[in-house]
Design a protein around this motif. Structure first.
Motif, short mmCIF file in Angstrom:
data_model
loop_
_atom_site.label_atom_id
_atom_site.label_comp_id
_atom_site.label_asym_id
_atom_site.label_seq_id
_atom_site.Cartn_x
_atom_site.Cartn_y
_atom_site.Cartn_z
N TYR A 249 0.94 -1.21 0.08
CA TYR A 249 -0.08 0.28 -0.01
C TYR A 249 0.63 1.10 0.07
CZ TYR A 249 -3.24 3.79 1.44
OH TYR A 249 -3.63 4.96 1.71
N ASP A 250 0.47 2.18 -0.97
CA ASP A 250 1.24 3.33 -0.87
C ASP A 250 0.21 4.56 -0.74
OD1 ASP A 250 2.64 5.73 -1.54
OD2 ASP A 250 2.76 5.32 -3.63
N ALA A 251 -0.11 5.45 0.24
CA ALA A 251 -0.68 6.45 0.59
C ALA A 251 -0.72 7.51 -0.35
CB ALA A 251 -0.43 7.12 1.93
N GLY A 252 0.28 7.66 -1.26
CA GLY A 252 0.51 8.88 -2.02
C GLY A 252 1.24 9.73 -1.76
N ARG A 253 1.58 10.92 -2.75
CA ARG A 253 2.59 11.98 -2.49
C ARG A 253 2.27 12.69 -1.27
NH1 ARG A 253 4.10 16.38 -7.23
NH2 ARG A 253 5.74 17.58 -5.78
N HIS A 254 3.32 13.05 -0.63
CA HIS A 254 3.19 13.68 0.50
C HIS A 254 3.52 15.17 0.27
CE1 HIS A 254 2.41 10.45 3.59
NE2 HIS A 254 2.95 9.85 2.82
N PRO A 255 2.62 16.10 0.64
CA PRO A 255 3.10 17.56 0.57
C PRO A 255 4.07 17.88 1.68
CG PRO A 255 0.97 17.41 1.04
CD PRO A 255 1.16 15.91 0.92
N LYS A 256 4.77 19.08 1.47
CA LYS A 256 5.88 19.38 2.59
C LYS A 256 5.28 20.79 3.22
CE LYS A 256 9.56 17.03 0.34
NZ LYS A 256 9.86 16.02 1.23
N VAL A 257 5.83 20.91 4.27
CA VAL A 257 5.85 22.23 4.93
C VAL A 257 7.40 22.61 5.37
CG1 VAL A 257 3.73 21.93 6.27
CG2 VAL A 257 5.77 21.49 7.34
N THR A 258 7.63 23.72 5.16
CA THR A 258 9.09 24.43 5.18
C THR A 258 9.31 25.20 6.78
OG1 THR A 258 9.26 24.73 2.85
CG2 THR A 258 10.93 25.89 4.23
N HIS A 259 10.37 24.68 7.41
CA HIS A 259 10.66 25.33 8.38
C HIS A 259 11.83 26.31 8.23
CE1 HIS A 259 9.05 22.30 11.73
NE2 HIS A 259 9.04 21.72 10.33
N TYR A 260 11.45 27.84 7.86
CA TYR A 260 12.32 28.99 7.55
C TYR A 260 13.18 29.04 8.98
CZ TYR A 260 9.66 29.32 3.29
OH TYR A 260 9.08 28.99 1.97
N VAL A 261 12.67 28.88 9.93
CA VAL A 261 13.35 29.50 11.14
C VAL A 261 13.70 27.99 11.95
CG1 VAL A 261 13.65 30.64 13.36
CG2 VAL A 261 12.18 31.82 11.47
N SER A 262 15.01 27.39 11.79
CA SER A 262 15.34 26.17 12.33
C SER A 262 16.48 26.21 13.17
CB SER A 262 15.54 25.24 11.03
OG SER A 262 16.71 25.56 10.44
N ASP A 263 17.03 25.46 13.97
CA ASP A 263 18.28 25.05 14.62
C ASP A 263 19.32 25.33 13.90
OD1 ASP A 263 16.73 24.94 16.87
OD2 ASP A 263 16.99 22.75 16.89
N SER A 264 19.25 24.59 12.65
CA SER A 264 20.36 24.64 11.73
C SER A 264 20.69 25.80 10.76
CB SER A 264 20.31 23.50 10.70
OG SER A 264 19.24 23.97 9.79
N GLY A 265 19.72 26.74 10.87
CA GLY A 265 20.08 28.05 10.08
C GLY A 265 19.55 27.90 8.76
N TYR A 266 19.34 26.41 8.34
CA TYR A 266 18.73 26.26 6.97
C TYR A 266 17.30 26.04 6.86
CZ TYR A 266 23.79 25.54 5.60
OH TYR A 266 25.28 25.95 5.44
N GLY A 743 -0.12 29.55 10.27
CA GLY A 743 1.33 29.32 10.65
C GLY A 743 1.86 28.52 9.36
N LEU A 744 3.11 28.91 9.25
CA LEU A 744 3.89 28.14 8.07
C LEU A 744 4.12 26.84 8.21
CD1 LEU A 744 6.54 31.15 6.88
CD2 LEU A 744 4.43 29.95 5.58
N ILE A 745 4.11 26.20 9.36
CA ILE A 745 4.65 24.87 9.71
C ILE A 745 3.42 24.04 10.11
CG2 ILE A 745 7.05 25.02 9.89
CD1 ILE A 745 6.57 24.67 12.78
N ASP A 746 2.12 24.66 9.75
CA ASP A 746 0.65 23.80 10.00
C ASP A 746 0.85 22.54 9.11
OD1 ASP A 746 -1.67 22.99 10.14
OD2 ASP A 746 -2.65 25.16 10.01
#
Length: 806
Positions: A249-266, A743-746
């Motif tokens: 079973y494949d649930a399908g393509r997963h959309p993404k959210v983007t963490h613009y403020v992160s620990d890594s700085g990226y 919220g951007l990471i909703d």
């Protein structure tokens, strides 16, 4: 206007008195601050093993850590447990049928206690989290699970062992099925001798396993085409039921959210849930393992009534015809109905509690709840172990969709009579059904019952109900043999409850509009409660909060009464006032009740708005919980339409009854409330002076499958329902000021939902629309700075476009 202080209801007089303080003006900084200043709700209470104490958890100030407390119901004194005491605390317990033993899980391991002398034995000490302890029907063993594997602890020998070894691969020693392999064995005697040796070794191992209970059980080779979703062991240890799904079973393509403020700085991407209709949920199958005979049996679903029907046949034919006419033959072919409708097993996580697999105490009977993936049917079936077949016991069909609540199920103490909840009358009620007899209702009426608990002696059902009014909830009880439904508590805002081990008392969590959930104990048959906690902070409790007045708004569209909370000043006068409509989220939730509200910040904001000269109305529009099946399903295939009718009726009611200027009414809400704010401005331009849509769904094609397909079917099958129900298709109608906040990471309602609508407004050359994005917030905001900024903008929007007199 009546006001509510913490101890304002007579039932709460056991709480310490709070000194009154002059009402200080409210401000946004205080309202939207970290809610630790309010107090903390009592969470997750449970009885101690001996029933002499109650444990509960409280959030720690300035942290998400929950501390464990123990309270003596007789003395009412709570003690916060230090780490050493927590390491010795009981967990929620289960008991054997004769109450000689109890078992519980503590820090992920299983413990056994002898009730006569209190001796406690640690049964497991592993890196795996064990769960679901239960005693065998004969009382000789304690069964528990680790993941999907089940173990049995022999009480006499003090030894744990797996009840079954599940191998999701092919048996490497299975007899050959290939024609070439058969030919090899026919030609070569040496190969035949080797195969005979293997067979003799297998037979010897099987005989030893049957004769020696101390040996590991022989593996079940289940093949590499399936994976386990759930496993449930019978109390008699004879049977193991597996719920499986295809491994592929494949649930399908997963959309993404983007963490613009992160620990890594990226900027970092994160996968989220898939969109509705991309790939439907995996169909599930039932596999029954006979652990004594070491045999496996499939439990086919083809005997379930209606399993071959297509409840969407008419809609399917219309859509297929339209696709063929448009030259989309491949898409039309993909909509062909299967011969047997795919199903899944009802689960706690997705279906509002109760569980979908229940064994009788003696392990001789098994009931399973199945739900069609098209959301139109729920079946209850028992299992005929002699024929290895499902036996239909009950079918609940709904032309709209089966509720994800009210799926509780169990057995009476006789182990032959089922009890279950059903909305078949239009309201959730409790039913009994003997396996070979007809069902009968134990409760009836235009109210909802939920969370039934059968007393230990089997004589009573205790349940939660809103019998006196849709907004008033208490504990009731009814004899399991049938009889009168009797009210046990008198709180009107009852949240949770549980019977003591001896069945004589209840702990009750109760709350009110300005009091977080508090713990009380009272006799199970009814009587005076003893209040055990008071966890509110003085600064909040002493404020002179406006008591929301529950009002009845008449529907102008034949829906009857729309219940709402009204917030206004004590003296309204005759001056025309501005007003704000608040729209609760989730769609199917209830915010008009007498309990503490999930929207406590919004409720404080409503107090602030009244302080500034507004009045506020908060409505349980159609689709809200607490009002029965028809109210819930009114939005089928037309989300945002009946609800908007109700909101406009609410506005008209304010104009008629509370001196509201019809040109000075604002609207706001989050999630489903944000969706409705957009629908209100886009489908009824000019009705609202301004609106604020928080984390709104703007296109239902982007939401998840489990929620959306219930109400709108799949988008490939019912595209018109999605166009009818999605604000983005009405974007050209925007005429009134709209603030969107997201919220951007909703990872629930994705920010792209709002950004796509914003782009539509840009391309349509619209004016007076704004968007505020919050880089570190998900769907439910958690940071006080974000809450403040969000509501500062809403406050400014209303003060600019709603408050001024025209």
């Amino acid at each position: 206007m009546r006001r509510l202080l913490l101890a304002g209801l007579a039932a709460f007089t056991a709480l310490p008195a709070l000194a009154a303080a002059p009402a200080a003006p409210l401000d946004l900084e205080t309202i939207m601050a970290n809610p630790d200043w309010i107090g903390h709700a009592v969470e997750s209470p449970y009885w101690s093993v001996d029933g002499r104490a109650i444990y509960y958890r409280l959030k720690r100030d300035g942290s998400e850590v929950r501390d464990l407390y123990r309270v003596d119901p007789a003395e009412g004194r709570s003690v916060k447990l230090d780490p050493a005491a927590r390491a010795q605390a009981d967990g929620p317990a289960v008991y054997d049928r004769h109450h000689r033993y109890a078992a519980f899980v503590r820090h992920g391991d299983v413990f056994l206690r002898t009730l006569a002398d209190g001796r406690t034995v640690q049964v497991t000490q592993t890196a795996v989290e064990e769960s679901a302890p239960q005693f065998s029907a004969d009382g000789r063993a304690l069964q528990f699970r680790a993941g999907e594997d089940w173990y049995s602890y022999d009480l006499a020998r003090g030894v744990s062992a797996p009840v079954a070894v599940l191998k999701f691969e092919d048996d490497p020693q299975a007899k050959p099925t290939d024609a070439l392999e058969d030919e090899q064995l026919e030609l070569f005697s040496t190969l035949r001798r080797l195969e005979a040796d293997k067979e003799a070794a297998r037979a010897d191992a099987k005989a030893l396993a049957a004769a020696d209970p101390g040996r590991m059980p022989e593996p079940f080779w289940l093949g590499d085409k399936i994976v386990a979703v759930d496993t449930e062991l019978s109390p008699d240890g004879r049977w193991l039921l597996l719920v499986t799904r295809p491994k592929s079973y494949d649930a399908g393509r997963h959309p993404k959210v983007t963490h613009y403020v992160s620990d890594s700085g990226y900027a970092e991407g994160e996968d989220t849930r898939v969109y509705v209709g991309r790939n439907p949920p995996a169909t599930q199958s039932l596999l029954l393992l006979d652990l004594r005979e070491h045999k496996r049996y499939d439990l086919p679903i083809d005997g379930l009534p209606g399993i071959e029907d297509d409840p969407l046949a008419t809609l399917r034919a219309q859509t297929v015809a339209a696709l063929k006419k448009a030259g989309k033959a491949d898409q039309a072919k993909a909509l062909q109905a299967p011969k047997l409708r795919p199903v899944r097993i009802v689960s706690d996580a997705e279906d509002g509690g109760g569980g979908g697999i229940v064994w009788s105490e003696d392990g001789r009977n098994l009931a399973i709840q199945l739900r069609a993936i098209d959301n139109k049917d729920r079946w209850i079936a028992s299992v005929d172990f002699a024929r290895h077949a499902l036996v239909p016991q009950h079918r609940l069909h709904d032309e709209a969709w089966i509720n994800w609540n009210f799926n509780d199920l169990g057995w009476l103490k006789d182990g032959r009579t089922l009890w279950y909840l059903s909305e078949e009358s239009g309201f959730s009620q409790l039913y009994l059904k003997p396996l070979d007899g007809k069902a009968k209702a134990l409760t009836a009426g235009r109210f909802e019952v939920s969370h039934p608990q059968l007393s230990e002696d089997g004589r009573w059902f205790y349940l939660r109900a809103n019998r006196t009014a849709p907004y008033s909830y208490d504990v009731y009880r009814v004899p399991s043999s049938g009889g009168e439904l009797t009210r046990v508590t008198q709180y009107q805002g009852m949240d949770e409850f549980a019977l003591s081990p001896d069945g004589e008392r209840l702990w009750v969590l109760h709350s009110s509009p300005y009091m977080l959930s508090q713990l009380a104990v009272q006799p199970a048959a009814g009587g005076t409660p003893r209040e055990l906690t008071n966890t509110m902070k003085p600064a909040f409790a002493a404020h002179d909060w406006i008591q929301p007045r529950i009002v009845q708004v008449p529907s102008s569209h034949g829906a009857g009464t729309i219940y709402a909370k009204y917030y206004g000043p004590a003296d309204e006068g005759a001056t025309l006032r501005p007003a704000v409509l608040f729209v609760h989220g989730a769609g199917y939730t209830q915010n008009v009740d007498l309990s503490w509200t999930y929207y406590f910040r919004e409720q404080m904001f409503h107090n602030l708005l009244v302080q500034k000269g507004y009045v506020v109305l908060d409505m349980d529009y159609r689709a809200s919980e607490g009002y029965g099946r028809d109210w819930r399903t009114a939005i089928y295939r037309q989300m945002g339409h009946p609800e908007l009718e109700d909101l406009l009726d609410g506005k008209a009611w304010l104009v008629r009854n509370h001196h509201v200027d019809p040109k000075r009414v604002g609207i706001y809400g989050g999630s489903y409330g944000g969706f409705m704010t957009e629908m209100a401005l886009l489908r009824a331009p000019g009705e609202f002076a301004a609106g604020a849509a928080l984390r709104p769904v703007s296109d239902w094609r982007l939401y998840n499958h489990e929620y959306t397909s219930n109400i709108l079917n799949a988008p490939q099958l019912d595209p018109q329902a999605y166009e009818t129900s999605s604000p983005i298709y009405y974007a050209d109608k925007l005429a009134d000021p709209l603030l969107i906040e997201h919220g951007l990471i909703d990872d629930n309602v994705l920010a792209e939902d709002s950004i796509r609508l914003y782009q539509r407004f840009i391309e349509l050359h619209k004016k007076n629309f704004w968007m505020s994005l919050y880089p570190m917030e998900r769907h439910g905001f958690v940071h006080a700075d974000s809450w403040y900024d969000e509501y500062r903008r809403i406050d400014e929007l209303f003060d600019t476009y709603v408050k001024p007199a025209r």
